[in-house]
Design a protein around this motif. Sequence first.
Motif, mmCIF file in Angstrom:
data_model
loop_
_atom_site.group_PDB
_atom_site.id
_atom_site.type_symbol
_atom_site.label_atom_id
_atom_site.label_comp_id
_atom_site.label_asym_id
_atom_site.label_seq_id
_atom_site.Cartn_x
_atom_site.Cartn_y
_atom_site.Cartn_z
ATOM 1 N N ARG A 21 -5.746 -48.094 -7.945
ATOM 2 C CA ARG A 21 -4.652 -48.471 -8.846
ATOM 3 C C ARG A 21 -3.561 -49.205 -8.081
ATOM 4 N NH1 ARG A 21 -3.760 -43.162 -10.534
ATOM 5 N NH2 ARG A 21 -3.084 -42.873 -8.387
ATOM 6 N N HIS A 74 4.813 -39.887 -18.982
ATOM 7 C CA HIS A 74 5.577 -41.039 -18.483
ATOM 8 C C HIS A 74 5.354 -42.344 -19.244
ATOM 9 C CE1 HIS A 74 2.425 -42.534 -15.248
ATOM 10 N NE2 HIS A 74 1.847 -42.234 -16.398
ATOM 11 N N LYS A 102 7.710 -44.616 -17.284
ATOM 12 C CA LYS A 102 9.026 -44.178 -16.803
ATOM 13 C C LYS A 102 8.940 -43.779 -15.347
ATOM 14 C CE LYS A 102 10.323 -41.937 -20.949
ATOM 15 N NZ LYS A 102 10.369 -40.669 -21.662
ATOM 16 N N ALA A 104 9.741 -41.435 -12.497
ATOM 17 C CA ALA A 104 10.088 -40.010 -12.419
ATOM 18 C C ALA A 104 10.274 -39.627 -10.955
ATOM 19 C CB ALA A 104 8.989 -39.166 -13.047
#
Length: 297
Positions: A21, A74, A102, A104
Motif C-alpha cells: 500500500r 477512518h 482521516k 488519526a
Amino acid sequence: MPALIETELSSLTLYARGKVRDLYSVGEALLFVATDRISAFDHVLATGIPGKGKVLTQLSLFWFNFLKDVVPNHLITANVNQFPKELAPYRDELEGRSMLVKRAQMFPVECVVRGYLSGSGWKDYKATGAVCGIKLPAGLRESDRLPEPIFTPASKSLDGEHDINISFDDMVTRVGAHSAERLRDLTLEIYSKASEYAERRGVILADTKFEFGAAAEGIILADEVLTPDSSRFWPRDQYKPGGPQPSFDKQFVRDYLESIRWNKQAPAPALPPDVVARTQEKYFAAFRLLTGASLSL
Ligand code: Q0Z
C-alpha cells in the motif's frame, strides 16, 4: 488489465510506503492506495496481481460498513468524484483502489485476534503451551479452533517489517491500561461479529489484525480491515485441523515458489501467467463469497 505496481502521485507528499500500500498526505487527510503488489514468504514479488488492490479496497469498504455500528472508522470517502481537486489528475489510477481517510493518532500496537491455532500462535503454543502469555488447554493440534478467540497483541519491530508478539502487560506499558482494555474489547467484538458472518458464507477467518487510532470522536478503526492481506482466510469446505491449511488467496503462489525452489532471498521472482490468473480468480472469489456481489473492474 495491467497490474498497478507502484503509484507516483508526483504533486503529492508520500507519507508512507508499505509492502503493498502507498499512503499520501492530502491536506488534513491521507490518501490510502492499494496497489496490485503481492508478497509471499516476506518478499514483494516481481509480478503483481491485476485488480488485487481493488478487491482489497472494496472488501475493506464492505467491512467498514458492516462494522460501523460497533466502531467508527477512518473512511472519509472512496468516491473519486468527492476527492479534493488536487487528486483529479490521478482519478483513473485511483478509482476503486483508494480511500481518503482521516488522519488519526495511531496506537503503536497491532491488535491481533486468533480464533484458530496457526502461524506464530501455533509455534508459541508448541514451545510454551501458551500464546502471548495466554495459557491454552493441552493437546491442541495445528489449525484447531480455540475454545474461544484470544487477543494476542503485537508490536512492529524496529525495521518495521516483522511483528513481535507481546503480552497484554507489555501493551498496557505502551498505550496505558484504559486504552489497552478498550482496544482488546473492540478487537474481540469485531472478530466475533465478522467471523460468524464469514463462516456462514464459507470462509473461516482464522485470525486477523486491526490497527486503531485516536481521532476527535474517540477510538477509530484504521488501515485496511479483514482482507486476505491482514487475515488468514481458509476455505471452510477444505478445513482439516492437524496440519497447516491451504491459504485462500496465496496457495498457488506459494506452491509455485516452492516448486522452483526459490531460496526466499531477494530478488523475488516473477510469476508465470497461469499462476497470476488463478490467483486473481481467488481474490475475486473471496470477494464474491464474503460480500455476495461480484466485482466488476
Ligand atoms: C497507517 C501504512 C500504508 C504504509 C500510518 N488514518 C491514519 N492516520 C494516521 N496514520 C495512518 C492512518 Cl491509516 C497510518 N499506516 C500504515 C499504511 C502504507 C503504512 F498504506 N501508517
